[in-house]
Design an enzyme around this catalytic site. Structure first.
Site, PDB file in Angstrom:
ATOM      1  N   ALA A   1       0.866  -1.184   0.000  1.00 33.68           N
ATOM      2  CA  ALA A   1       0.000   0.000   0.000  1.00 33.68           C
ATOM      3  C   ALA A   1       0.899   1.230   0.000  1.00 33.68           C
ATOM      4  O   ALA A   1       1.758   1.381   0.871  1.00 33.68           O
ATOM      5  CB  ALA A   1      -0.915  -0.003   1.222  1.00 33.68           C
TER       6      ALA A   1
ATOM      7  N   VAL B   1       4.250  -1.248   3.527  1.00 29.75           N
ATOM      8  CA  VAL B   1       4.175   0.160   3.160  1.00 29.75           C
ATOM      9  C   VAL B   1       5.122   0.441   1.996  1.00 29.75           C
ATOM     10  O   VAL B   1       6.333   0.218   2.091  1.00 29.75           O
ATOM     11  CB  VAL B   1       4.530   1.069   4.360  1.00 29.75           C
ATOM     12  CG1 VAL B   1       4.452   2.541   3.949  1.00 29.75           C
ATOM     13  CG2 VAL B   1       3.599   0.790   5.526  1.00 29.75           C
ATOM     14  N   LYS B   2       4.556   0.928   0.904  1.00 29.25           N
ATOM     15  CA  LYS B   2       5.350   1.222  -0.290  1.00 29.25           C
ATOM     16  C   LYS B   2       5.815   2.673  -0.238  1.00 29.25           C
ATOM     17  O   LYS B   2       5.011   3.595  -0.114  1.00 29.25           O
ATOM     18  CB  LYS B   2       4.535   0.968  -1.554  1.00 29.25           C
ATOM     19  CG  LYS B   2       5.370   0.996  -2.833  1.00 29.25           C
ATOM     20  CD  LYS B   2       4.504   0.978  -4.081  1.00 29.25           C
ATOM     21  CE  LYS B   2       3.883  -0.363  -4.320  1.00 29.25           C
ATOM     22  NZ  LYS B   2       3.207  -0.391  -5.658  1.00 29.25           N
ATOM     23  N   VAL B   3       7.136   2.857  -0.343  1.00 33.68           N
ATOM     24  CA  VAL B   3       7.765   4.168  -0.167  1.00 33.68           C
ATOM     25  C   VAL B   3       8.638   4.476  -1.381  1.00 33.68           C
ATOM     26  O   VAL B   3       9.389   3.609  -1.838  1.00 33.68           O
ATOM     27  CB  VAL B   3       8.635   4.179   1.115  1.00 33.68           C
ATOM     28  CG1 VAL B   3       9.300   5.525   1.307  1.00 33.68           C
ATOM     29  CG2 VAL B   3       7.803   3.800   2.333  1.00 33.68           C
TER      30      VAL B   3
END
Length: 218
Positions: free
Chosen positions: A60, A86-88
């Site tokens: 996400a 968590v996509k960063v």
């Protein structure tokens, strides 16, 4: 090698799961918009719906570009479900955010990676996954598979535990080539996965078997 489907379409996710080979999902605000899902509340609710279907990791993406915003979003996203990653983005503040998330035990996917140097930074910061966009690398006349190979070689030599997640997969051949280059995960549209099924000799062989069966059995 793990298979992730790159979509926000729940029916496609269910179809990929029904194949029995699905290990996870990657998605982003653009894919959400493609499905007509707009607004933070609707998007986060959709992430939960995806997590209810898939047992594996679901990436996400944060939309902030400053470290404070990324941390706030990422912490909230990680609470949606245990399998959220968590996509960063691979920017300076993104590396800072990944380091923070790593210290808090929040898993991350470093996205928009286009060089081995960027992949080294992501691994040093403790990213769970690093996502080189091989199709986009090919688009500018570089070699996406060579990039996968370089990252795989470096990670093996240096003992990095970050998994290579080949993104921007365009077709079935990309999947095979990424596997040969040493990727740990491929994320791709369902159509690319289904493309692996296709071979003209399979179709010809099956047609002959059925024809022979019909001759014998009327």
């Amino acid at each position: 090698m793990k298979f992730f489907v790159d979509t926000a379409n729940l029916e496609q996710i269910k179809e990929a799961k029904d194949l029995g080979i699905l290990d996870g999902v990657t998605t982003n605000p653009s894919l959400m918009a493609k499905e007509g899902i707009k607004g933070k509340d609707a998007q986060w609710s959709h992430y939960k719906a995806i997590c209810d279907i898939v047992e594996g990791d679901v990436s996400a993406e944060v939309i902030s570009t400053d470290v404070e915003g990324m941390i706030k979003e990422g912490e909230a996203l990680s609470e949606i479900a245990p399998n959220i990653v968590v996509k960063v983005p691979m920017i300076k503040d993104g590396v800072k955010a990944i380091s923070y998330f790593t210290s808090k035990g929040i898993r991350t996917n470093c996205t928009l990676v286009f060089s081995a140097g960027q992949a080294i930074l992501a691994a040093k910061a403790g990213a769970t996954y690093v996502s080189p966009f091989i199709g986009r690398v090919d688009d500018i006349s570089w070699d996406g598979m060579q990039l996968i190979g370089e990252i795989a070689e470096i990670y093996a030599m240096q003992g990095f535990e970050t998994e290579i997640l080949a993104a921007s997969i365009r077709n079935a051949k990309h999947i095979v080539d990424a596997a040969r280059a040493g990727t740990d995960v491929v994320t791709c549209p369902l159509s690319s996965m289904l493309g692996l099924l296709k071979h003209p000799l399979t179709d010809i062989g099956l047609a002959k078997f059925l024809a022979d069966h019909n001759k014998v059995n009327g």
